[in-house]
Design a protein around this motif. Structure first.
Motif, PDB file in Angstrom:
ATOM      1  N   LEU A 187       0.838  -1.204   0.000  1.00  0.00           N
ATOM      2  CA  LEU A 187       0.000   0.000   0.000  1.00  0.00           C
ATOM      3  C   LEU A 187       0.869   1.249   0.000  1.00  0.00           C
ATOM      4  O   LEU A 187       0.494   2.269  -0.600  1.00  0.00           O
ATOM      5  CB  LEU A 187      -0.925  -0.006   1.219  1.00  0.00           C
ATOM      6  N   GLU A 188       2.017   1.188   0.655  1.00  0.00           N
ATOM      7  CA  GLU A 188       2.938   2.331   0.625  1.00  0.00           C
ATOM      8  C   GLU A 188       3.331   2.664  -0.815  1.00  0.00           C
ATOM      9  O   GLU A 188       3.402   3.837  -1.194  1.00  0.00           O
ATOM     10  CB  GLU A 188       4.185   2.013   1.445  1.00  0.00           C
ATOM     11  N   PHE A 204       0.309   7.598   1.475  1.00  0.00           N
ATOM     12  CA  PHE A 204       0.655   6.682   2.554  1.00  0.00           C
ATOM     13  C   PHE A 204       2.142   6.769   2.867  1.00  0.00           C
ATOM     14  O   PHE A 204       2.969   6.955   1.977  1.00  0.00           O
ATOM     15  CB  PHE A 204       0.277   5.249   2.181  1.00  0.00           C
ATOM     16  N   GLY A 205       2.440   6.575   4.151  1.00  0.00           N
ATOM     17  CA  GLY A 205       3.823   6.612   4.592  1.00  0.00           C
ATOM     18  C   GLY A 205       4.428   5.229   4.697  1.00  0.00           C
ATOM     19  O   GLY A 205       4.133   4.346   3.889  1.00  0.00           O
ATOM     20  N   TRP A 206       5.242   5.024   5.708  1.00  0.00           N
ATOM     21  CA  TRP A 206       6.030   3.807   5.884  1.00  0.00           C
ATOM     22  C   TRP A 206       5.135   2.587   6.092  1.00  0.00           C
ATOM     23  O   TRP A 206       4.347   2.529   7.033  1.00  0.00           O
ATOM     24  CB  TRP A 206       6.962   3.985   7.084  1.00  0.00           C
ATOM     25  N   GLY A 207       5.243   1.605   5.216  1.00  0.00           N
ATOM     26  CA  GLY A 207       4.495   0.367   5.344  1.00  0.00           C
ATOM     27  C   GLY A 207       5.360  -0.746   5.900  1.00  0.00           C
ATOM     28  O   GLY A 207       6.598  -0.718   5.775  1.00  0.00           O
ATOM     29  N   THR A 208       4.747  -1.735   6.505  1.00  0.00           N
ATOM     30  CA  THR A 208       5.480  -2.846   7.121  1.00  0.00           C
ATOM     31  C   THR A 208       4.840  -4.180   6.753  1.00  0.00           C
ATOM     32  O   THR A 208       3.650  -4.255   6.436  1.00  0.00           O
ATOM     33  CB  THR A 208       5.487  -2.721   8.659  1.00  0.00           C
ATOM     34  N   ASP A 209       5.632  -5.228   6.847  1.00  0.00           N
ATOM     35  CA  ASP A 209       5.108  -6.581   6.686  1.00  0.00           C
ATOM     36  C   ASP A 209       4.583  -7.120   8.006  1.00  0.00           C
ATOM     37  O   ASP A 209       3.724  -7.996   8.039  1.00  0.00           O
ATOM     38  CB  ASP A 209       6.201  -7.518   6.163  1.00  0.00           C
ATOM     39  N   SER A 210       5.107  -6.595   9.099  1.00  0.00           N
ATOM     40  CA  SER A 210       4.736  -7.070  10.432  1.00  0.00           C
ATOM     41  C   SER A 210       5.009  -5.980  11.454  1.00  0.00           C
ATOM     42  O   SER A 210       5.923  -5.149  11.284  1.00  0.00           O
ATOM     43  CB  SER A 210       5.546  -8.323  10.797  1.00  0.00           C
ATOM     44  N   ASN A 249      -1.974 -10.375   2.281  1.00  0.00           N
ATOM     45  CA  ASN A 249      -0.959  -9.581   2.971  1.00  0.00           C
ATOM     46  C   ASN A 249      -1.025  -8.101   2.612  1.00  0.00           C
ATOM     47  O   ASN A 249      -0.064  -7.359   2.851  1.00  0.00           O
ATOM     48  CB  ASN A 249       0.438 -10.133   2.651  1.00  0.00           C
ATOM     49  N   ILE A 250      -2.154  -7.689   2.044  1.00  0.00           N
ATOM     50  CA  ILE A 250      -2.286  -6.298   1.597  1.00  0.00           C
ATOM     51  C   ILE A 250      -3.090  -5.451   2.572  1.00  0.00           C
ATOM     52  O   ILE A 250      -2.798  -4.273   2.778  1.00  0.00           O
ATOM     53  CB  ILE A 250      -2.944  -6.264   0.197  1.00  0.00           C
ATOM     54  N   ASN A 251      -4.108  -6.045   3.188  1.00  0.00           N
ATOM     55  CA  ASN A 251      -5.032  -5.259   3.999  1.00  0.00           C
ATOM     56  C   ASN A 251      -4.353  -4.711   5.263  1.00  0.00           C
ATOM     57  O   ASN A 251      -3.339  -5.233   5.721  1.00  0.00           O
ATOM     58  CB  ASN A 251      -6.239  -6.111   4.406  1.00  0.00           C
ATOM     59  N   ASN A 252      -4.943  -3.659   5.819  1.00  0.00           N
ATOM     60  CA  ASN A 252      -4.420  -3.062   7.044  1.00  0.00           C
ATOM     61  C   ASN A 252      -4.638  -3.988   8.230  1.00  0.00           C
ATOM     62  O   ASN A 252      -5.444  -4.915   8.191  1.00  0.00           O
ATOM     63  CB  ASN A 252      -5.087  -1.708   7.292  1.00  0.00           C
ATOM     64  N   ARG A 253      -3.910  -3.702   9.324  1.00  0.00           N
ATOM     65  CA  ARG A 253      -3.970  -4.552  10.514  1.00  0.00           C
ATOM     66  C   ARG A 253      -4.100  -3.701  11.766  1.00  0.00           C
ATOM     67  O   ARG A 253      -3.667  -2.556  11.803  1.00  0.00           O
ATOM     68  CB  ARG A 253      -2.693  -5.391  10.659  1.00  0.00           C
ATOM     69  N   LEU A 254      -4.691  -4.314  12.787  1.00  0.00           N
ATOM     70  CA  LEU A 254      -4.674  -3.743  14.129  1.00  0.00           C
ATOM     71  C   LEU A 254      -3.540  -4.419  14.889  1.00  0.00           C
ATOM     72  O   LEU A 254      -3.550  -5.647  15.074  1.00  0.00           O
ATOM     73  CB  LEU A 254      -5.992  -3.985  14.850  1.00  0.00           C
ATOM     74  N   ALA A 255      -2.565  -3.638  15.330  1.00  0.00           N
ATOM     75  CA  ALA A 255      -1.467  -4.163  16.139  1.00  0.00           C
ATOM     76  C   ALA A 255      -1.589  -3.617  17.557  1.00  0.00           C
ATOM     77  O   ALA A 255      -1.925  -2.444  17.760  1.00  0.00           O
ATOM     78  CB  ALA A 255      -0.119  -3.779  15.536  1.00  0.00           C
TER      79      ALA A 255
END
Length: 259
Positions: A187-188, A204-210, A249-255
């Motif tokens: 998405l970034e 969008f800013g910094w994206g992560t895998d985890s 592995n594309i959608n956003n997540r709640l961490a």
């Protein structure tokens, strides 16, 4: 209500439009009467901010954040809860247990606009402050546990800004939980194709895998859980189930982080 269309930034219109339209449905999965009131007052066509995938994503996000907040508040019923980068969000009404102290924090211009819609309530008040500076934290009441919510905020931050924010939180609060929305590296890179955000000037800013990548920035934090919005979205429609497979592995997540 004195709010006008110019008072609402375009990115804020996305969750407002979606929460309002979901609230108006015969069997709404979430109810946000304030969002509906705001959209009705603006009196503009916001359908472009309410496409299917974004609609399902915001509904899922709202449910996941609400449920996790309720779980933590049940464990820490006297917590200090902070909605950092609150915009026009009204999470307090969703999770209030009659004991928590809730602070809605945002930049001065946004708080000025928010005050056109909300008033300070018992145990819920508004405060001007930045996610990158600690000044606003210095005079907060002390509680044994602090729960910070950042929904739809860090996804627009650069990596160095995320780093600054995490350090600020750990420096300012001795113990706490952070409930935060994360987005992917995909998405970034391809945010201009996002079905709702593409209608705004936001990037969008910094994206992560985890969420583990956040721990590399702030070693005091621990990653407690990470949940894809797909897990909630796929409960409601075939289209969302298909997206959960294709866009695993594309959608956003709640961490959820703890320190």
């Amino acid at each position: 209500m004195e709010l006008t269309f110019g008072d609402v930034e375009e990115t804020a219109l996305i969750p407002l439009a979606i929460k309002a339209s979901e609230t108006a449905r015969p069997n709404p999965r979430i109810i946000d009467r304030k969002a509906k009131e705001i959209i009705d007052t603006l009196g503009v066509d916001v359908s472009k901010y309410d496409p299917f995938l974004s609609h399902e994503g915001v509904v899922a996000r709202t449910i996941l954040f609400r449920n996790e907040l309720k779980r933590l508040i049940a464990e820490y019923p006297d917590a200090l809860c902070i909605n950092l980068g609150c915009g026009f969000d009204d999470k307090f009404s969703q999770v209030d247990n009659g004991k928590i102290l809730w602070i809605d924090v945002d930049l001065p211009d946004q708080i000025e606009k928010r005050r056109k819609v909300y008033r300070d309530r018992e145990r819920c008040r508004m405060l001007e402050g930045s996610s990158l500076e600690a000044e606003w934290t210095k005079n907060l009441p002390k509680r044994a546990m602090n729960i910070i919510v950042m929904e739809g905020v860090l996804e627009y931050f650069r990596k160095d800004q995320v780093n600054t924010c995490l350090h600020m939180l750990c420096d300012s609060f001795e113990h706490g939980y952070l409930l935060v929305e994360l987005h992917s590296k995909f998405l970034e890179k391809h945010g201009k194709n996002h079905d709702a955000v593409r209608h705004t000037n936001a990037t969008f800013g910094w994206g992560t895998d985890s969420g583990v990548e956040y721990l590399e920035l702030e070693h005091r934090m621990q990653l407690i859980s990470e949940t894809s919005y797909n897990d909630e979205m796929k409960k409601y429609s075939i289209r969302a189930k298909i997206f959960a497979i294709i866009g695993k592995n594309i959608n956003n997540r709640l961490a959820v982080f703890q320190w």
